[in-house]
Design a protein around this motif. Structure first.
Motif, PDB file in Angstrom:
ATOM      1  N   ASP A 103       0.815  -1.224   0.000  1.00  0.00           N
ATOM      2  CA  ASP A 103       0.000   0.000   0.000  1.00  0.00           C
ATOM      3  C   ASP A 103       0.847   1.272   0.000  1.00  0.00           C
ATOM      4  O   ASP A 103       0.548   2.238   0.706  1.00  0.00           O
ATOM      5  N   LEU A 104       1.892   1.260  -0.801  1.00  0.00           N
ATOM      6  CA  LEU A 104       2.787   2.415  -0.874  1.00  0.00           C
ATOM      7  C   LEU A 104       2.363   3.327  -2.022  1.00  0.00           C
ATOM      8  O   LEU A 104       2.126   2.867  -3.138  1.00  0.00           O
ATOM      9  N   GLU A 105       2.248   4.611  -1.743  1.00  0.00           N
ATOM     10  CA  GLU A 105       1.866   5.576  -2.770  1.00  0.00           C
ATOM     11  C   GLU A 105       3.128   6.145  -3.421  1.00  0.00           C
ATOM     12  O   GLU A 105       3.757   7.061  -2.897  1.00  0.00           O
ATOM     13  N   VAL A 106       3.480   5.572  -4.554  1.00  0.00           N
ATOM     14  CA  VAL A 106       4.671   6.013  -5.280  1.00  0.00           C
ATOM     15  C   VAL A 106       4.292   7.194  -6.165  1.00  0.00           C
ATOM     16  O   VAL A 106       3.361   7.115  -6.970  1.00  0.00           O
ATOM     17  N   GLY A 107       5.018   8.290  -6.015  1.00  0.00           N
ATOM     18  CA  GLY A 107       4.713   9.475  -6.806  1.00  0.00           C
ATOM     19  C   GLY A 107       5.247   9.402  -8.216  1.00  0.00           C
ATOM     20  O   GLY A 107       4.623   9.894  -9.161  1.00  0.00           O
ATOM     21  N   LEU A 108       6.420   8.763  -8.375  1.00  0.00           N
ATOM     22  CA  LEU A 108       7.079   8.728  -9.679  1.00  0.00           C
ATOM     23  C   LEU A 108       7.778   7.398  -9.882  1.00  0.00           C
ATOM     24  O   LEU A 108       8.577   6.974  -9.049  1.00  0.00           O
ATOM     25  N   SER A 109       7.474   6.743 -10.983  1.00  0.00           N
ATOM     26  CA  SER A 109       8.156   5.509 -11.374  1.00  0.00           C
ATOM     27  C   SER A 109       8.963   5.781 -12.634  1.00  0.00           C
ATOM     28  O   SER A 109       8.432   6.285 -13.627  1.00  0.00           O
ATOM     29  N   ILE A 110      10.258   5.457 -12.588  1.00  0.00           N
ATOM     30  CA  ILE A 110      11.127   5.563 -13.763  1.00  0.00           C
ATOM     31  C   ILE A 110      11.594   4.146 -14.081  1.00  0.00           C
ATOM     32  O   ILE A 110      12.253   3.502 -13.265  1.00  0.00           O
ATOM     33  N   ASP A 111      11.252   3.650 -15.265  1.00  0.00           N
ATOM     34  CA  ASP A 111      11.453   2.225 -15.531  1.00  0.00           C
ATOM     35  C   ASP A 111      11.549   1.963 -17.031  1.00  0.00           C
ATOM     36  O   ASP A 111      11.162   2.803 -17.851  1.00  0.00           O
ATOM     37  N   HIS A 112      12.039   0.764 -17.379  1.00  0.00           N
ATOM     38  CA  HIS A 112      12.131   0.384 -18.792  1.00  0.00           C
ATOM     39  C   HIS A 112      11.525  -0.986 -19.064  1.00  0.00           C
ATOM     40  O   HIS A 112      11.664  -1.512 -20.170  1.00  0.00           O
ATOM     41  N   HIS A 113      10.841  -1.582 -18.094  1.00  0.00           N
ATOM     42  CA  HIS A 113      10.263  -2.910 -18.286  1.00  0.00           C
ATOM     43  C   HIS A 113       8.972  -2.844 -19.104  1.00  0.00           C
ATOM     44  O   HIS A 113       8.077  -2.053 -18.799  1.00  0.00           O
ATOM     45  N   ILE A 114       8.867  -3.714 -20.082  1.00  0.00           N
ATOM     46  CA  ILE A 114       7.656  -3.783 -20.894  1.00  0.00           C
ATOM     47  C   ILE A 114       6.465  -4.238 -20.054  1.00  0.00           C
ATOM     48  O   ILE A 114       5.308  -3.957 -20.373  1.00  0.00           O
ATOM     49  N   SER A 115       6.753  -4.914 -18.930  1.00  0.00           N
ATOM     50  CA  SER A 115       5.698  -5.440 -18.062  1.00  0.00           C
ATOM     51  C   SER A 115       5.267  -4.446 -16.984  1.00  0.00           C
ATOM     52  O   SER A 115       4.497  -4.797 -16.089  1.00  0.00           O
ATOM     53  N   ASN A 116       5.739  -3.198 -17.053  1.00  0.00           N
ATOM     54  CA  ASN A 116       5.392  -2.209 -16.027  1.00  0.00           C
ATOM     55  C   ASN A 116       3.876  -2.040 -15.935  1.00  0.00           C
ATOM     56  O   ASN A 116       3.191  -1.875 -16.955  1.00  0.00           O
ATOM     57  N   THR A 117       3.348  -2.075 -14.716  1.00  0.00           N
ATOM     58  CA  THR A 117       1.898  -2.052 -14.493  1.00  0.00           C
ATOM     59  C   THR A 117       1.349  -0.651 -14.233  1.00  0.00           C
ATOM     60  O   THR A 117       0.164  -0.514 -13.900  1.00  0.00           O
ATOM     61  N   LYS A 118       2.193   0.375 -14.375  1.00  0.00           N
ATOM     62  CA  LYS A 118       1.763   1.772 -14.186  1.00  0.00           C
ATOM     63  C   LYS A 118       1.129   1.969 -12.807  1.00  0.00           C
ATOM     64  O   LYS A 118       0.050   2.536 -12.666  1.00  0.00           O
ATOM     65  N   ALA A 120       2.370   3.732 -10.244  1.00  0.00           N
ATOM     66  CA  ALA A 120       2.666   5.010  -9.587  1.00  0.00           C
ATOM     67  C   ALA A 120       1.696   6.098 -10.050  1.00  0.00           C
ATOM     68  O   ALA A 120       0.944   5.924 -11.018  1.00  0.00           O
ATOM     69  N   LYS A 121       1.715   7.227  -9.372  1.00  0.00           N
ATOM     70  CA  LYS A 121       0.879   8.354  -9.794  1.00  0.00           C
ATOM     71  C   LYS A 121       1.332   8.853 -11.155  1.00  0.00           C
ATOM     72  O   LYS A 121       0.519   9.126 -12.041  1.00  0.00           O
ATOM     73  N   TYR A 122       2.656   8.977 -11.321  1.00  0.00           N
ATOM     74  CA  TYR A 122       3.229   9.350 -12.616  1.00  0.00           C
ATOM     75  C   TYR A 122       4.245   8.284 -13.011  1.00  0.00           C
ATOM     76  O   TYR A 122       5.117   7.924 -12.219  1.00  0.00           O
ATOM     77  N   ASN A 123       4.124   7.789 -14.234  1.00  0.00           N
ATOM     78  CA  ASN A 123       4.972   6.692 -14.700  1.00  0.00           C
ATOM     79  C   ASN A 123       5.767   7.127 -15.925  1.00  0.00           C
ATOM     80  O   ASN A 123       5.185   7.463 -16.961  1.00  0.00           O
ATOM     81  N   PHE A 124       7.084   7.150 -15.780  1.00  0.00           N
ATOM     82  CA  PHE A 124       7.979   7.467 -16.892  1.00  0.00           C
ATOM     83  C   PHE A 124       8.601   6.145 -17.330  1.00  0.00           C
ATOM     84  O   PHE A 124       9.592   5.689 -16.762  1.00  0.00           O
ATOM     85  N   VAL A 125       7.976   5.494 -18.301  1.00  0.00           N
ATOM     86  CA  VAL A 125       8.382   4.152 -18.718  1.00  0.00           C
ATOM     87  C   VAL A 125       8.737   4.171 -20.200  1.00  0.00           C
ATOM     88  O   VAL A 125       7.934   4.596 -21.032  1.00  0.00           O
ATOM     89  N   ALA A 126       9.942   3.710 -20.517  1.00  0.00           N
ATOM     90  CA  ALA A 126      10.388   3.625 -21.913  1.00  0.00           C
ATOM     91  C   ALA A 126      10.914   2.219 -22.149  1.00  0.00           C
ATOM     92  O   ALA A 126      12.068   1.910 -21.856  1.00  0.00           O
ATOM     93  N   GLU A 127      10.051   1.360 -22.663  1.00  0.00           N
ATOM     94  CA  GLU A 127      10.398  -0.056 -22.794  1.00  0.00           C
ATOM     95  C   GLU A 127      11.462  -0.315 -23.852  1.00  0.00           C
ATOM     96  O   GLU A 127      12.036  -1.407 -23.892  1.00  0.00           O
ATOM     97  N   ASP A 128      11.741   0.667 -24.705  1.00  0.00           N
ATOM     98  CA  ASP A 128      12.786   0.488 -25.711  1.00  0.00           C
ATOM     99  C   ASP A 128      14.183   0.760 -25.164  1.00  0.00           C
ATOM    100  O   ASP A 128      15.175   0.487 -25.835  1.00  0.00           O
ATOM    101  N   ALA A 129      14.261   1.321 -23.964  1.00  0.00           N
ATOM    102  CA  ALA A 129      15.569   1.616 -23.371  1.00  0.00           C
ATOM    103  C   ALA A 129      16.244   0.335 -22.915  1.00  0.00           C
ATOM    104  O   ALA A 129      15.593  -0.581 -22.413  1.00  0.00           O
TER     105      ALA A 129
END
Length: 317
Positions: A103-118, A120-129
């Motif tokens: 039950d953690l409220e993550v404000g910002l997720s920075i990630d490159h996994h194609i499986s990212n479930t979004k 966080a409140k804001y998700n910066f995800v680039a699966e091509d990285a």
């Protein structure tokens, strides 16, 4: 993997706004931390501290001892009062399960996994990285944040780890270009190579020998080995020292994918997956087993114990 696919100005400006408006910041690395999540955490930590932010680096699981050779890695904590933070940032974490906290409220997720479930409140995800450290480098460059020698080393650590020393198929021109830029900025390449790839304890060597001795390959090309708690104890090793042996399993001629199953002290079997076959997507397999990862590397876990006989059996906990 062009820069247009990685950088989105509105997302970058949101990242800066979130950081500028926060004073007390937590940076979380994923459970069973690797070089990418640790390198990203450290790079952000160094910069945010330099501009006067109060920063705490957090990981629910203890990192491998050799990562402690990197500056301030010993300052990670395994838990915290999360209500004290204005902003919680997760790095290289694809799902809330991998945070290690409920039950953690993550404000910002920075990630490159194609499986990212979004999650966080804001998700910066680039699966091509190729790695999350590649994304962190892009953020530093976009805002002209200073990259010191220790920051460059932390980011290069992430690149090295997630590209398998630049041997995986996710290594391209831009990956090598960024690695070159980080080296030019003073990244200690030989420290990374020495710590990650050229240093092993004697108990670890014995444990790896036992793992390799147990290797089997199925008729359809699945390479399998196991590690029990008893193996670890008899070799005088640590459970964390199985790290990287799976890359040797992945070298098996005729193997399509490899699986390493490892018991831990808490009655959990952790599975690691690797493949060099372009037709196999381990992302889907890992997700099916309750884990996550990439096309060529994945992991999962479930309660149980390993019983060895003529065949390997997995029993419920």
């Amino acid at each position: 993997m062009g820069k247009d696919n990685i950088l989105h100005e509105d997302e970058l400006l949101r990242i800066k706004t979130l950081i500028d408006s926060a004073n007390d910041i937590a940076i979380i690395s994923h459970r069973n931390p690797d070089g990418d999540t640790i390198g990203c955490n450290l790079a952000l930590r160094y910069y945010l501290k330099s501009i006067g932010k109060n920063v705490v680096s957090i990981c629910a699981d203890k990192m491998k001892d050799y990562y402690l050779n990197f500056e301030e890695a010993n300052l990670f904590v395994s838990d915290a009062d999360f209500l004290q933070f204005d902003l919680i940032i997760s790095v290289d974490i694809s799902s809330s399960h991998m945070l290690g906290f409920d039950d953690l409220e993550v404000g910002l997720s920075i990630d490159h996994h194609i499986s990212n479930t979004k999650y966080a409140k804001y998700n910066f995800v680039a699966e091509d990285a190729c790695s999350t450290s590649f994304l962190i480098y892009q953020i530093f460059k976009y805002f002209s944040w200073p990259i010191t020698k220790k920051t460059a080393t932390a980011l290069l650590l992430g690149l090295y780890f997630d590209t398998g020393s630049f041997m995986h198929s996710n290594t391209d021109f831009e990956t090598l270009h960024v690695a070159g830029e980080l080296t030019k900025l003073g990244a200690d390449k030989m420290k990374i190579v020495r710590i990650l790839f050229r240093t092993m304890t004697l108990p670890q060597i014995k444990l790896w020998g036992r793992i390799l001795e147990k290797v089997k390959m199925t008729e359809n090309g699945v390479v399998v080995s196991v590690v029990t708690i008893e193996d670890v104890k008899q070799c005088g090793a640590k459970i964390s020292e199985v790290d990287r042996v799976i890359d040797f399993l992945n070298m098996t001629e005729g193997g399509k994918l490899c699986v390493l199953l490892t018991e831990d002290d808490n009655g959990i079997i952790k599975g690691s997956l690797r493949t060099k076959n372009d037709e196999i997507d381990l992302t889907a397999i890992s997700k099916l087993l309750g884990g996550g990862g990439h096309r060529k590397a994945g992991g999962f876990g479930f309660p149980g114990r390993i019983v060895e006989s003529a065949t390997i059996k997995i029993l419920p906990k």
